[in-house]
Design an enzyme around this catalytic site. Sequence first.
Site, PDB file in Angstrom:
ATOM      1  N   CYS A  70      -0.057  72.466  46.825  1.00  0.00           N
ATOM      2  CA  CYS A  70      -0.865  71.993  45.694  1.00  0.00           C
ATOM      3  C   CYS A  70      -1.185  70.506  45.860  1.00  0.00           C
ATOM      4  CB  CYS A  70      -0.120  72.215  44.382  1.00  0.00           C
ATOM      5  SG  CYS A  70      -0.958  71.502  42.946  1.00  0.00           S
ATOM      6  N   CYS A  73       0.454  68.098  42.987  1.00  0.00           N
ATOM      7  CA  CYS A  73       1.892  67.847  42.878  1.00  0.00           C
ATOM      8  C   CYS A  73       2.230  66.518  43.549  1.00  0.00           C
ATOM      9  CB  CYS A  73       2.675  68.978  43.555  1.00  0.00           C
ATOM     10  SG  CYS A  73       2.704  70.522  42.597  1.00  0.00           S
ATOM     11  N   HIS A 135       4.420  71.480  38.224  1.00  0.00           N
ATOM     12  CA  HIS A 135       3.390  72.423  38.658  1.00  0.00           C
ATOM     13  C   HIS A 135       3.310  73.642  37.744  1.00  0.00           C
ATOM     14  CE1 HIS A 135       0.744  74.461  41.573  1.00  0.00           C
ATOM     15  NE2 HIS A 135       1.442  75.551  41.275  1.00  0.00           N
ATOM     16  N   ASN A 175     -10.150  72.598  31.907  1.00  0.00           N
ATOM     17  CA  ASN A 175     -10.381  74.015  32.170  1.00  0.00           C
ATOM     18  C   ASN A 175      -9.023  74.639  32.471  1.00  0.00           C
ATOM     19  OD1 ASN A 175     -13.148  73.599  32.033  1.00  0.00           O
ATOM     20  ND2 ASN A 175     -13.350  73.316  34.230  1.00  0.00           N
ATOM     21  N   HIS A 186      -2.229  73.742  38.832  1.00  0.00           N
ATOM     22  CA  HIS A 186      -1.441  72.627  38.293  1.00  0.00           C
ATOM     23  C   HIS A 186      -2.092  72.132  36.995  1.00  0.00           C
ATOM     24  CE1 HIS A 186       1.470  69.284  39.248  1.00  0.00           C
ATOM     25  NE2 HIS A 186       0.804  68.773  38.210  1.00  0.00           N
ATOM     26  N   HIS A 188      -3.987  70.197  34.675  1.00  0.00           N
ATOM     27  CA  HIS A 188      -4.830  69.023  34.888  1.00  0.00           C
ATOM     28  C   HIS A 188      -6.142  69.193  34.132  1.00  0.00           C
ATOM     29  CE1 HIS A 188      -6.865  71.745  37.672  1.00  0.00           C
ATOM     30  NE2 HIS A 188      -7.849  70.865  37.787  1.00  0.00           N
ATOM     31  N   GLN A 190     -10.246  66.985  33.761  1.00  0.00           N
ATOM     32  CA  GLN A 190     -11.187  66.118  34.452  1.00  0.00           C
ATOM     33  C   GLN A 190     -11.859  65.189  33.446  1.00  0.00           C
ATOM     34  OE1 GLN A 190     -13.571  68.048  37.679  1.00  0.00           O
ATOM     35  NE2 GLN A 190     -12.754  69.952  36.845  1.00  0.00           N
TER      36      GLN A 190
END
Length: 360
Positions: A70, A73, A135, A175, A186, A188, A190
């Site tokens: 990933c 991470c 994660h 998303n 993971h 997250h 944007q």
Amino acid sequence: MKRTLRHLADGRDIIYFDHIAAHERLAEDTRDLPPVAAASEIRRDPLTGEWVAMAAHRQTRTYKPPADLCPLCPSRPGKPSEIPESGYDVVVFENRFPSFAQNVPGEPSTVDDLGLVPTAPGRARCEVVCFTSDHDGAFSRLSREQVRLVVEAWADRTAELARTPGVEQVFPFENRGEEIGVTLSHPHGQIYGYPFVSPKTERMLEVARAYVAEHGRPVLGDVLAAERESGARVIVAGEHWTAFVPPAARWPVHVQVVPHRQVPDIPSLTGAERDDFARVYLDVLRRCDALYDRPLPYIAGWHQAPVHRDRELAWLHLELFSVLRSKDKLKYLAGSESGMAVWINDATPEQIAERLRAAE
């Protein structure tokens, strides 16, 4: 909060946001990376007046890597990632495969030099926000303190992107879930710094402007007051925020989280408002995950004022929606929705709200 700016091997910015001021972020990115080569272009649709982005270079972006590879991470010996440190609280970095970037070449023109369809370089900025180094975590399982740190990161980046050349609007979003199209599991989000004001925001500003001209008050303020008075669609009410299903909800799960005070953007929120958002939003997310007894795939995004105009018309709010209409059924945007932008919902807003209130 402590903020530390560093740089990745290809020159991109990476910013660490830490709870503890003593944390030193000194790790170097040891990867051999080529420079980011974004070739984004925007074109204005002559029939709708809306800008559309072309970013063909994103076809090669990372797609569903195994967990041990990933890129979000923390780095480990022999496995460097986008984050050089061995751990982090919240981190933001420039996207390696951006839809918009500062170094995009070219000048404004028109398609085929015919003067009909304006084009321009997609010159703005896109960033990635990692909410936690875990994660297997999720935004809904963050502590209030961690959410508060994420809000600080959003506020910092909104203010910074607003000062970035070419950026006209800042859109932080998350998303979540494969059904949404997520390719990195993971936790997250944007942040897009758009080189134009988005079509949805333009329409909302038109409505807000007309409403103020007729009534002398902001439309979302009146909607918020009506929802709080009715209570039929309210999910969670806090001291500074109320979360409710919009009265004309488009999606099978659809929630708006609205501050009680009109502000244009996240940096304008007070400390108390940021604290209360963490409580209210976590309550909403946990109800969403309990709705079908599974992690809910969703899109959650902040509606903020444009950077350079109409800031007095905007009213900051977060909107969350999901394509999941039952535990194992998706709502597809078929002919009416995709073809004509006319939404047809399989549930009433009142039913959606009742199900979310009951989900714990």
